[in-house]
Design a protein around this motif. Sequence first.
Motif, PDB file in Angstrom:
ATOM      1  N   LEU A 152       0.832  -1.201   0.000  1.00 30.78           N
ATOM      2  CA  LEU A 152       0.000   0.000   0.000  1.00 30.78           C
ATOM      3  C   LEU A 152       0.870   1.256   0.000  1.00 30.78           C
ATOM      4  O   LEU A 152       1.858   1.319   0.717  1.00 30.78           O
ATOM      5  CB  LEU A 152      -0.908   0.016   1.237  1.00 30.78           C
ATOM      6  CG  LEU A 152      -1.939  -1.108   1.324  1.00 30.78           C
ATOM      7  CD1 LEU A 152      -2.607  -1.111   2.696  1.00 30.78           C
ATOM      8  CD2 LEU A 152      -2.972  -0.959   0.217  1.00 30.78           C
ATOM      9  N   PRO A 153       0.489   2.258  -0.778  1.00 26.92           N
ATOM     10  CA  PRO A 153       1.250   3.504  -0.737  1.00 26.92           C
ATOM     11  C   PRO A 153       1.181   4.136   0.651  1.00 26.92           C
ATOM     12  O   PRO A 153       0.171   4.007   1.342  1.00 26.92           O
ATOM     13  CB  PRO A 153       0.552   4.398  -1.767  1.00 26.92           C
ATOM     14  CG  PRO A 153      -0.499   3.584  -2.400  1.00 26.92           C
ATOM     15  CD  PRO A 153      -0.634   2.296  -1.662  1.00 26.92           C
ATOM     16  N   SER A 154       2.257   4.764   1.019  1.00 26.35           N
ATOM     17  CA  SER A 154       2.291   5.419   2.322  1.00 26.35           C
ATOM     18  C   SER A 154       2.035   6.907   2.173  1.00 26.35           C
ATOM     19  O   SER A 154       2.756   7.585   1.445  1.00 26.35           O
ATOM     20  CB  SER A 154       3.646   5.208   2.993  1.00 26.35           C
ATOM     21  OG  SER A 154       3.717   5.972   4.175  1.00 26.35           O
ATOM     22  N   GLU A 179       8.181   7.038   3.730  1.00 25.53           N
ATOM     23  CA  GLU A 179       8.760   5.710   3.606  1.00 25.53           C
ATOM     24  C   GLU A 179       7.746   4.610   3.924  1.00 25.53           C
ATOM     25  O   GLU A 179       7.048   4.663   4.931  1.00 25.53           O
ATOM     26  CB  GLU A 179       9.962   5.608   4.548  1.00 25.53           C
ATOM     27  CG  GLU A 179      10.795   4.403   4.348  1.00 25.53           C
ATOM     28  CD  GLU A 179      12.059   4.418   5.194  1.00 25.53           C
ATOM     29  OE1 GLU A 179      12.910   3.580   4.926  1.00 25.53           O
ATOM     30  OE2 GLU A 179      12.178   5.246   6.109  1.00 25.53           O
ATOM     31  N   ARG A 180       7.681   3.607   3.081  1.00 21.73           N
ATOM     32  CA  ARG A 180       6.713   2.520   3.285  1.00 21.73           C
ATOM     33  C   ARG A 180       7.060   1.639   4.470  1.00 21.73           C
ATOM     34  O   ARG A 180       6.178   1.218   5.203  1.00 21.73           O
ATOM     35  CB  ARG A 180       6.612   1.655   2.031  1.00 21.73           C
ATOM     36  CG  ARG A 180       5.875   2.341   0.922  1.00 21.73           C
ATOM     37  CD  ARG A 180       5.697   1.394  -0.234  1.00 21.73           C
ATOM     38  NE  ARG A 180       5.060   2.095  -1.325  1.00 21.73           N
ATOM     39  CZ  ARG A 180       4.261   1.536  -2.194  1.00 21.73           C
ATOM     40  NH1 ARG A 180       3.997   0.254  -2.117  1.00 21.73           N
ATOM     41  NH2 ARG A 180       3.734   2.230  -3.161  1.00 21.73           N
TER      42      ARG A 180
END
Length: 171
Positions: free
Chosen positions: A108-110, A114-115
């Motif tokens: 999932l995009p953060s 930073e993920r």
Amino acid sequence: MNMIANNSADLTSRFSDPQQLVPELGDVSAALFRILGTGTVPRSTVGLVHLRAGQIVGNTYLTVLHTGNLRRAKVSEEKITAVASWRDAPCFSEAERVALELVEAVLLPSPHGERVPDELYARAAEHYDAKELATLAMLIGQVNFFIPLALIGKPVPGVAPTEQWRAASDA
């Protein structure tokens, strides 16, 4: 027989068996499965992570496949059902929680940068040693390897592996 299998007789995939179309897939797939089969990360955790990935990408084939795998591994129905809402479900260990959080962080995009931030990595390192963390990263990569095949090729869910890839052009 489950409801998907009952309703799948007329379903087709978008293309034929990818391993027949691209035979090299067999070697890559076998290598990925060997990594996961070492027992470095518990099989139930592998299944939970794979199920969560299928849910995140919204793919029925993957969610049915990994739910079935978890059932065959004797993971409780409570745990299988709660994967989508794992954050407030009391049935998961802390190690399972951090594995589920890692697969979400990767897929999932953060909105916050930073993920996989240092804080998440540090929590994961509390439950997994270096080899286990590397294996966990590879198991997330393994499911990601197959996601495009599931989304683009659209194998038939809930049927035997020999019946998953039945393109209309094969009929």
